[in-house]
Design a protein around this motif. Sequence first.
Motif, PDB file in Angstrom:
ATOM      1  N   GLN A 168       0.837  -1.199   0.000  1.00 52.30           N
ATOM      2  CA  GLN A 168       0.000   0.000   0.000  1.00 52.30           C
ATOM      3  C   GLN A 168       0.876   1.255   0.000  1.00 52.30           C
ATOM      4  N   ALA A 169       1.884   1.264   0.860  1.00 53.43           N
ATOM      5  CA  ALA A 169       2.785   2.422   0.943  1.00 53.43           C
ATOM      6  C   ALA A 169       3.571   2.598  -0.356  1.00 53.43           C
ATOM      7  N   GLU A 171       2.787   1.575  -3.452  1.00 53.03           N
ATOM      8  CA  GLU A 171       1.941   1.980  -4.573  1.00 53.03           C
ATOM      9  C   GLU A 171       1.470   3.427  -4.435  1.00 53.03           C
ATOM     10  N   ARG A 172       1.237   3.862  -3.218  1.00 53.26           N
ATOM     11  CA  ARG A 172       0.848   5.265  -3.023  1.00 53.26           C
ATOM     12  C   ARG A 172       2.023   6.196  -3.353  1.00 53.26           C
ATOM     13  N   LYS A 173       3.201   5.769  -2.973  1.00 57.27           N
ATOM     14  CA  LYS A 173       4.389   6.555  -3.277  1.00 57.27           C
ATOM     15  C   LYS A 173       4.621   6.620  -4.779  1.00 57.27           C
ATOM     16  N   GLY A 175       2.303   6.780  -6.940  1.00 58.92           N
ATOM     17  CA  GLY A 175       1.292   7.614  -7.584  1.00 58.92           C
ATOM     18  C   GLY A 175      -0.157   7.195  -7.436  1.00 58.92           C
ATOM     19  N   ASN A 176      -0.414   5.978  -6.927  1.00 56.43           N
ATOM     20  CA  ASN A 176      -1.797   5.554  -6.748  1.00 56.43           C
ATOM     21  C   ASN A 176      -2.230   5.803  -5.302  1.00 56.43           C
ATOM     22  N   ASP A 177      -2.739   7.018  -5.048  1.00 54.69           N
ATOM     23  CA  ASP A 177      -3.112   7.362  -3.677  1.00 54.69           C
ATOM     24  C   ASP A 177      -4.426   6.718  -3.248  1.00 54.69           C
ATOM     25  N   LYS A 178      -5.067   5.953  -4.148  1.00 51.83           N
ATOM     26  CA  LYS A 178      -6.310   5.250  -3.815  1.00 51.83           C
ATOM     27  C   LYS A 178      -6.061   3.808  -3.362  1.00 51.83           C
ATOM     28  N   TRP A 180      -5.373   0.545  -1.309  1.00 52.46           N
ATOM     29  CA  TRP A 180      -5.543   0.054   0.051  1.00 52.46           C
ATOM     30  C   TRP A 180      -4.994  -1.363   0.147  1.00 52.46           C
ATOM     31  N   ASN A 257      -7.535  -1.093  -6.866  1.00 51.58           N
ATOM     32  CA  ASN A 257      -7.164  -0.263  -5.729  1.00 51.58           C
ATOM     33  C   ASN A 257      -7.109  -1.007  -4.401  1.00 51.58           C
TER      34      ASN A 257
END
Length: 418
Positions: A168-169, A171-173, A175-178, A180, A257
Motif C-alpha cells: 500500500q505504501a 503503490e501510493r508513493k 502515484g496511486n493514492d487510492k 488500500w 485499488n
Amino acid sequence: MRRFAAFVAPTLTALLFSVSASAVEISLSCGAVGAELTHCQAGADAWAKATGHTVKIVSTPNSATERLALYQQILASGSSDIDVFQIDVIWPGILVNYMIDLTPYAKQETLQHFVSIVANNTVNNKLVAMPWFTDAGLLYYRKDLLEKYGTKVPTTWADLASVAEKIQAGERKAGNDKMWGFVFQGKAYEGLTCNALEWVDSFGGGTFMDDAGKITVNNPHAIEALKTVAGWVGSITPEGVLGYAEEEARGIWQSGNAVFMRNWPYAWALGQAADSPIKNKIGVAALPKGGANGKYSGALGGWQLSVSKFSKNQAVAADLVMYLTSDAEQKRRALVGGYNPTRPALYQDKEILAANPFFDSLYETFTNAAARPAKATGAKYNRVSNEIWNATHAVLSKKETAEKAVPALEAALVRAMR
C-alpha cells in the motif's frame, strides 16, 4: 400425400394447443450479486425452451439480511407470487414451514450432491431445498504486486497486514493514492457475521456456539481476533469498509485499488472478464490463519432452491428446481460464472478446472468450510446473527472495545437462545 397432410395438420395443431393449454408461468427469485441475475435467467430460459413453460424472474435484494426479511413478509401473507425461492444455506430451519418436501421429486439425485449440504437442507426429515451452488470465504490477492514487491502469499493475518502495509505504501508513493491493503465485508449485515466467524475461528476462538447450542464466544482468542481486525480499519483498510457488502468490496478490488480482498468465489469470473483492469493479475488462496497455532477458516456459504407451499404449480416448480440443480446446469454455471458445484464429481471435470484453477487447490476449503450456527439456532438464527454482526461492527467502528464487546455478545446470545 394430401390425405396424410390433412391428417397430420389437425393432429399437430391439437398437440400444440394441448402443450400451450398446459403451459404455466413459474416465478423464480434470484439474487443479483455480480452477474448472478444474468446466469439465473439463462438457466431458466433453457428450461422454459425445453418444457414449453415460461419463467418470470423476480429480482431480490443483494443483502441476504434484506432478502430474508422480504421472503418472510411474502410467505407470512400466504402469497403465491413466488413459486421458487433462492435461499441461503442458513435458512432451511427458518423457512421449513413454508416450503414443500422435495424428496419425491429429487429421488436419488440427492446422492449426487455433497452429503453435508443435503443434510443441512433436511429439517425434521423434510428436504426443504435442493443444493444449487456452494461457497466459502476466500482470499483474493494481486499476484503481480506480490511479485513486484518480492513477497509471498500470506499464511497468517499478521503476514497479510505486513504485506498489505508494505505494498500500500509503495503503490501510493508510486502515484496511486487510492490503493488500500485489504478490503472485506464490514457492513452490519449477514456478510459481517461470515467475516467475523472466519476471524474468530482462525484464531482458535470457535464458531460462537457449538453444535449443541452451547455458547462459546467469550474467550481470549475471539477477543484477540476482533481487536486485530479493528486495528486494520483506517490503516490498511478504508474506514468506508464499515459500509461495504460483497459488491462494494469487489468494486474497490477490481478497479485495481486493493492488494487483498476477502470475498466469495463468484468474484473470480468477474475479475477475469475481458474489461477487468486486473485480468490475469489475480491469485486466490485460503484465508489466513490467526497465527502459528491458528487454523485456516472460510465461512460456509452457498444457495439452495426451494418451492413454496403456496405455489399453485408445485410439481412444475419442482421440475424447474431439479433442472437448475442438475449436473449439466451446474457445470454451465461453473464455466460461465465461477459458481462452485454442489456435486463432488464436477470437481474432477477438466473444463471446470481449466476455467477455475483454484477449485482443485482449494477443494478442502470448500468441503470443510466453517458453518454458521444455523443448525443449533433454527428459527432463532436471524436474531443470533444480528447480535453477532452488531457486536463486531461496534468493535470495528471503535464504538466498543473487543474486551467489552465479546462478553456482552455472550450475554446477548444467551438471551436470544432462551
